[in-house]
Write a protein that holds these residues in place. Structure first.
Motif, PDB file in Angstrom:
ATOM      1  N   LEU A  95      -1.492   5.702  -9.892  1.00 56.76           N
ATOM      2  CA  LEU A  95      -1.468   6.886  -9.043  1.00 56.76           C
ATOM      3  C   LEU A  95      -0.516   7.887  -9.679  1.00 56.76           C
ATOM      4  N   ARG A  96      -1.054   9.016 -10.137  1.00 58.97           N
ATOM      5  CA  ARG A  96      -0.290   9.955 -10.950  1.00 58.97           C
ATOM      6  C   ARG A  96       0.055  11.216 -10.162  1.00 58.97           C
ATOM      7  N   ALA A 146       0.840  -1.193   0.000  1.00 55.73           N
ATOM      8  CA  ALA A 146       0.000   0.000   0.000  1.00 55.73           C
ATOM      9  C   ALA A 146       0.872   1.238   0.000  1.00 55.73           C
ATOM     10  N   VAL A 147       0.313   2.329  -0.500  1.00 50.84           N
ATOM     11  CA  VAL A 147       0.945   3.644  -0.494  1.00 50.84           C
ATOM     12  C   VAL A 147       0.262   4.485   0.582  1.00 50.84           C
ATOM     13  N   GLN A 199       4.831  11.575 -13.100  1.00 51.44           N
ATOM     14  CA  GLN A 199       5.283  10.284 -12.569  1.00 51.44           C
ATOM     15  C   GLN A 199       4.075   9.438 -12.184  1.00 51.44           C
ATOM     16  N   VAL A 200       4.175   8.127 -12.437  1.00 51.48           N
ATOM     17  CA  VAL A 200       3.090   7.202 -12.109  1.00 51.48           C
ATOM     18  C   VAL A 200       3.600   6.191 -11.092  1.00 51.48           C
ATOM     19  N   CYS A 243      -0.207  17.132  -5.921  1.00 51.70           N
ATOM     20  CA  CYS A 243      -1.447  16.381  -5.789  1.00 51.70           C
ATOM     21  C   CYS A 243      -1.235  15.008  -6.410  1.00 51.70           C
ATOM     22  N   PHE A 244      -2.129  14.089  -6.079  1.00 54.84           N
ATOM     23  CA  PHE A 244      -2.057  12.730  -6.619  1.00 54.84           C
ATOM     24  C   PHE A 244      -3.416  12.347  -7.189  1.00 54.84           C
ATOM     25  N   VAL A 245      -3.426  11.917  -8.438  1.00 58.07           N
ATOM     26  CA  VAL A 245      -4.649  11.474  -9.088  1.00 58.07           C
ATOM     27  C   VAL A 245      -4.738   9.961  -9.012  1.00 58.07           C
TER      28      VAL A 245
END
Length: 274
Positions: free
Chosen positions: A132-133, A51-52, A123-124, A146-148
């Motif tokens: 997660l971008r 997990a992140v 970065q992905v 931010c993270f998409v």
């Protein structure tokens, strides 16, 4: 900066699952600036063994152990720790969580990496099939990202967008021109349908990303016009502008409003010189 509601339908409660991939743990650090506390986001692809963790929050042993327990309860381990930015209510727990998990730490600011790598625009993070971008979105601070979560069309915004009220442009590190560019970039992603919901670092999830970003852009334009008018009326210092323009804001956070005013004054001066 204050706690007015935002457009859309905030999801009831703070903390708990946002989707099959994303869960929130609320840190016990409520304040005028952090609202209910810092939202720590746990992101993992269903079936993945890692997990992140995004924004461990304060250096609170109970919260850090709760993060580890939540991840392990799903049969996973913490593989990466990411920071939306380095302000202490987001980053102070990094060292403790690193010690508990030995996870790799990523941030824009090198001081928080603890041997890990930086974060770059586009970065992905694809651990276990995750998408997660990284979006580099300076403005609130110079190192804000931010993270998409592409599969869910969520954007994890840190302090760039809050779940209630508006955020501070933390001058001199934060710059208004950068912040406006970051908001416009997020608004374009909402317009294209790539993001539909905002998952902030403070406050509830907001299900109308486009509406919230329109509100933020309109709010910043209105505040800037007020600051411009205050200067025209003879205010010469940030303190004077705050007393006039931010009279509707709790005085306990006027120190933060003053940072935003300094950012606005700098922006106006740069625009005048252009």
């Amino acid at each position: 900066m204050n706690a007015q509601p935002l457009p859309g339908n905030p999801r009831a409660g703070i903390g708990g699952p946002a989707s099959a991939r994303v869960t929130c743990l609320l840190a016990p650090n409520p304040s005028a600036m952090s609202l209910d506390g810092t939202n720590t986001w746990i992101v993992a692809e269903p079936g993945a063994d890692t997990a992140v963790v995004i924004d461990p929050g304060p250096d609170d042993e109970g919260h850090l152990r709760a993060i580890v327990a939540a991840v392990e309860a799903e049969g996973r381990r913490v593989g990466r720790i990411l920071l939306t930015h380095g302000h202490p209510d987001h980053s102070a727990g990094v060292a403790g969580l690193k010690a508990l998990t030995n996870a790799v730490v990523h941030s824009v600011d090198p001081q928080w990496r603890y041997g890990g790598e930086g974060l770059t625009d586009g970065q992905v993070i694809d651990d276990g099939g995750l998408d997660l971008r990284v979006l580099v979105t300076p403005g609130h601070s110079g190192d804000s990202v931010c993270f998409v979560v592409a599969q869910d069309r969520f954007v994890i915004t840190g302090d760039t967008v809050l779940g209630r009220g508006t955020t501070v442009v933390a001058h001199p590190d934060g710059r208004l021109g950068d912040y406006l560019d970051s908001l416009r970039r997020l608004r374009a992603l909402a317009e294209s349908g790539e993001i539909t919901a905002v998952l902030p670092a403070h406050g509830p999830i907001l299900d109308d990303a486009a509406g919230v970003l329109d509100f933020y852009l309109a709010h910043r334009a209105a505040r800037l016009a007020q600051v411009e008018a205050a200067v025209a009326a003879g205010d010469t210092t940030a303190e004077e502008v705050v007393r006039r323009v931010y009279a509707d804001v709790d005085r306990d956070v006027w120190w933060a409003a003053e940072m935003s005013v300094r950012a606005q004054l700098e922006y106006l001066a740069e625009r005048a010189d252009a």
